[in-house]
Scaffold this motif. Structure first.
Motif, PDB file in Angstrom:
ATOM      1  N   ILE A 235      -6.364  12.881  14.835  1.00 26.72           N
ATOM      2  CA  ILE A 235      -5.346  11.940  14.663  1.00 26.72           C
ATOM      3  C   ILE A 235      -5.653  10.823  13.680  1.00 26.72           C
ATOM      4  O   ILE A 235      -4.541  10.202  13.061  1.00 26.72           O
ATOM      5  N   PHE A 236      -6.906  10.392  13.619  1.00 18.85           N
ATOM      6  CA  PHE A 236      -7.372   9.471  12.500  1.00 18.85           C
ATOM      7  C   PHE A 236      -7.203   9.973  10.938  1.00 18.85           C
ATOM      8  O   PHE A 236      -6.541   9.342  10.241  1.00 18.85           O
ATOM      9  N   VAL A 237      -7.207  11.285  10.874  1.00 17.82           N
ATOM     10  CA  VAL A 237      -7.183  11.927   9.574  1.00 17.82           C
ATOM     11  C   VAL A 237      -5.739  11.783   9.194  1.00 17.82           C
ATOM     12  O   VAL A 237      -5.372  11.619   8.176  1.00 17.82           O
ATOM     13  N   LEU A 238      -4.912  12.363  10.202  1.00 19.70           N
ATOM     14  CA  LEU A 238      -3.339  12.241   9.822  1.00 19.70           C
ATOM     15  C   LEU A 238      -2.897  10.963   9.473  1.00 19.70           C
ATOM     16  O   LEU A 238      -1.899  10.754   8.610  1.00 19.70           O
ATOM     17  N   LEU A 239      -3.277   9.913  10.356  1.00 18.27           N
ATOM     18  CA  LEU A 239      -2.719   8.511   9.991  1.00 18.27           C
ATOM     19  C   LEU A 239      -3.189   8.220   8.579  1.00 18.27           C
ATOM     20  O   LEU A 239      -2.678   7.538   7.973  1.00 18.27           O
ATOM     21  N   LEU A 240      -4.335   8.419   8.255  1.00 23.63           N
ATOM     22  CA  LEU A 240      -5.077   8.121   7.014  1.00 23.63           C
ATOM     23  C   LEU A 240      -4.176   8.768   5.812  1.00 23.63           C
ATOM     24  O   LEU A 240      -3.735   8.276   4.847  1.00 23.63           O
ATOM     25  N   LEU A 241      -3.766  10.129   6.034  1.00 19.76           N
ATOM     26  CA  LEU A 241      -2.987  10.855   4.958  1.00 19.76           C
ATOM     27  C   LEU A 241      -1.651  10.252   5.041  1.00 19.76           C
ATOM     28  O   LEU A 241      -1.071  10.040   3.743  1.00 19.76           O
ATOM     29  N   PHE A 242      -0.902   9.795   6.172  1.00 18.02           N
ATOM     30  CA  PHE A 242       0.359   9.361   6.181  1.00 18.02           C
ATOM     31  C   PHE A 242       0.167   7.954   5.312  1.00 18.02           C
ATOM     32  O   PHE A 242       1.357   7.467   4.548  1.00 18.02           O
ATOM     33  N   ALA A 243      -0.746   7.171   5.385  1.00 18.72           N
ATOM     34  CA  ALA A 243      -0.757   5.809   4.639  1.00 18.72           C
ATOM     35  C   ALA A 243      -1.032   5.953   3.356  1.00 18.72           C
ATOM     36  O   ALA A 243      -0.373   5.211   2.504  1.00 18.72           O
ATOM     37  N   VAL A 244      -1.644   6.998   2.866  1.00 22.79           N
ATOM     38  CA  VAL A 244      -2.049   7.354   1.474  1.00 22.79           C
ATOM     39  C   VAL A 244      -0.536   7.849   0.850  1.00 22.79           C
ATOM     40  O   VAL A 244      -0.097   7.116  -0.352  1.00 22.79           O
ATOM     41  N   VAL A 245       0.049   8.526   1.655  1.00 24.42           N
ATOM     42  CA  VAL A 245       1.313   8.936   1.060  1.00 24.42           C
ATOM     43  C   VAL A 245       2.330   7.786   1.043  1.00 24.42           C
ATOM     44  O   VAL A 245       3.113   7.598  -0.057  1.00 24.42           O
ATOM     45  N   PHE A 246       2.371   7.097   1.770  1.00 29.06           N
ATOM     46  CA  PHE A 246       3.317   5.963   1.957  1.00 29.06           C
ATOM     47  C   PHE A 246       2.947   4.872   0.903  1.00 29.06           C
ATOM     48  O   PHE A 246       3.995   4.486  -0.016  1.00 29.06           O
ATOM     49  N   VAL A 247       1.821   4.755   0.498  1.00 25.46           N
ATOM     50  CA  VAL A 247       1.448   3.694  -0.691  1.00 25.46           C
ATOM     51  C   VAL A 247       1.715   4.296  -1.873  1.00 25.46           C
ATOM     52  O   VAL A 247       2.382   3.694  -2.858  1.00 25.46           O
ATOM     53  N   ALA A 248       1.578   5.651  -2.095  1.00 24.66           N
ATOM     54  CA  ALA A 248       1.824   6.351  -3.252  1.00 24.66           C
ATOM     55  C   ALA A 248       3.378   6.372  -3.680  1.00 24.66           C
ATOM     56  O   ALA A 248       3.767   6.174  -4.697  1.00 24.66           O
ATOM     57  N   ALA A 249       4.041   6.419  -2.517  1.00 27.67           N
ATOM     58  CA  ALA A 249       5.650   6.309  -2.802  1.00 27.67           C
ATOM     59  C   ALA A 249       5.982   5.006  -3.118  1.00 27.67           C
ATOM     60  O   ALA A 249       6.915   4.813  -3.954  1.00 27.67           O
ATOM     61  N   THR A 250       5.435   4.033  -2.473  1.00 32.75           N
ATOM     62  CA  THR A 250       5.865   2.691  -2.805  1.00 32.75           C
ATOM     63  C   THR A 250       5.605   2.369  -4.340  1.00 32.75           C
ATOM     64  O   THR A 250       6.361   1.607  -4.746  1.00 32.75           O
ATOM     65  N   LEU A 251       4.503   2.859  -4.653  1.00 29.46           N
ATOM     66  CA  LEU A 251       4.189   2.307  -5.875  1.00 29.46           C
ATOM     67  C   LEU A 251       4.934   3.154  -7.012  1.00 29.46           C
ATOM     68  O   LEU A 251       5.357   2.747  -8.106  1.00 29.46           O
ATOM     69  N   SER A 252       5.542   4.377  -6.547  1.00 35.37           N
ATOM     70  CA  SER A 252       6.362   5.318  -7.481  1.00 35.37           C
ATOM     71  C   SER A 252       7.533   4.524  -7.623  1.00 35.37           C
ATOM     72  O   SER A 252       8.186   4.393  -8.684  1.00 35.37           O
ATOM     73  N   VAL A 253       7.982   4.052  -6.559  1.00 31.75           N
ATOM     74  CA  VAL A 253       9.470   3.315  -6.235  1.00 31.75           C
ATOM     75  C   VAL A 253       9.241   1.894  -7.224  1.00 31.75           C
ATOM     76  O   VAL A 253      10.213   1.651  -8.150  1.00 31.75           O
TER      77      VAL A 253
END
Length: 259
Positions: A235-253
């Protein structure tokens, strides 16, 4: 007259019980000696290999062969007796299976020592494998052979022709054990898969550590809200991956809007 017959019957029963007890004592002694030989055989070719180790192997092997001859004669004479009671025959068959299995293990270890002796020569100690072990199995061999001490003084150098002589003798002893195994199968036809172990000495109870482990597992399984450590890490790994994807999407926008 009835009293005399009862006395004869009691003497016969005592004699059969003694024969069974003697057989058990012999087989137990052989099992210990074979275990000792296996322990010593594991040191051949290592940094603990020496003339003393080879001598301990020879003495242990001789002890095992003497016991094997005595056990073979003892069990064969009783198992070929047609008047042997059924219950006593089952006990003798159990001893026969333990004896034959020990003899086969001894044969395997003797073959191992023979092959390792060809590969690793004591004349060239530089070829020995440095396993990091120290000391030998003198204490183990002494207990198995019922000898107070085996730490005898060894010659400083390897006598000429000693290794080849020992290898030749070992090869002959291997052939003798092989012949004994074949001869046993010809004299007594005991089907191993038909012999069922019984009694407390054949039981396999759980140790205290195993019982505690099983108790902890059962407690964990009974807790509905308790999650194992591996699931929490996933669960911790999944949450970490979700946070990385969210930050990358925010930066791209942000880059797209301000460019």
């Amino acid at each position: 007259m009835p009293l005399v017959n009862n006395k004869v019957g009691d003497n016969s029963t005592v004699g059969k019980d003694k024969a069974l007890a003697d057989g058990e004592a012999l087989v137990d002694s052989l099992i210990k000696v074979v275990a000792c030989y296996r322990h010593l055989a594991s040191c051949v070719g290592s940094c603990t290999d020496s003339l003393q180790l080879r001598d301990e192997l020879r003495q242990t092997r001789e002890k095992a062969q003497k016991l094997s001859v005595a056990i073979c004669h003892h069990l064969t004479s009783h198992l070929r007796n047609k008047s042997l009671p059924e219950e006593q025959r089952k006990e003798m068959e159990l001893l026969w299976v333990a004896f034959s299995s020990s003899l086969e293990l001894l044969h395997v270890d003797m073959c191992k020592v023979f092959k390792m002796g060809d590969v690793f020569s004591l004349a060239d100690t530089g070829t020995l494998v440095q396993t990091g072990l120290q000391g030998g199995g003198s204490e183990v061999a002494a207990r198995a052979l019922s000898i107070p001490d085996l730490n005898q003084a060894q010659p400083p150098a390897l006598p000429a022709g000693l290794e080849s002589q020992e290898q030749s003798t070992l090869e002959q002893e291997i052939s003798q054990i092989d012949h004994m195994i074949d001869d046993m199968e010809m004299k007594v036809n005991v089907l191993r898969w038909m012999v069922e172990p019984h009694g407390p000495q054949y039981a396999d109870p759980l140790s205290s550590t195993d019982s505690a482990s099983l108790a902890l597992l059962s407690v964990d399984e009974e807790r509905p809200g308790h999650q194992p450590l591996c699931q929490r890490s996933h669960i911790f790994v999944l949450l970490l991956l979700f946070a990385v994807v969210f930050v990358a999407a925010t930066l791209s926008v942000c880059i797209f809007l301000f460019s």
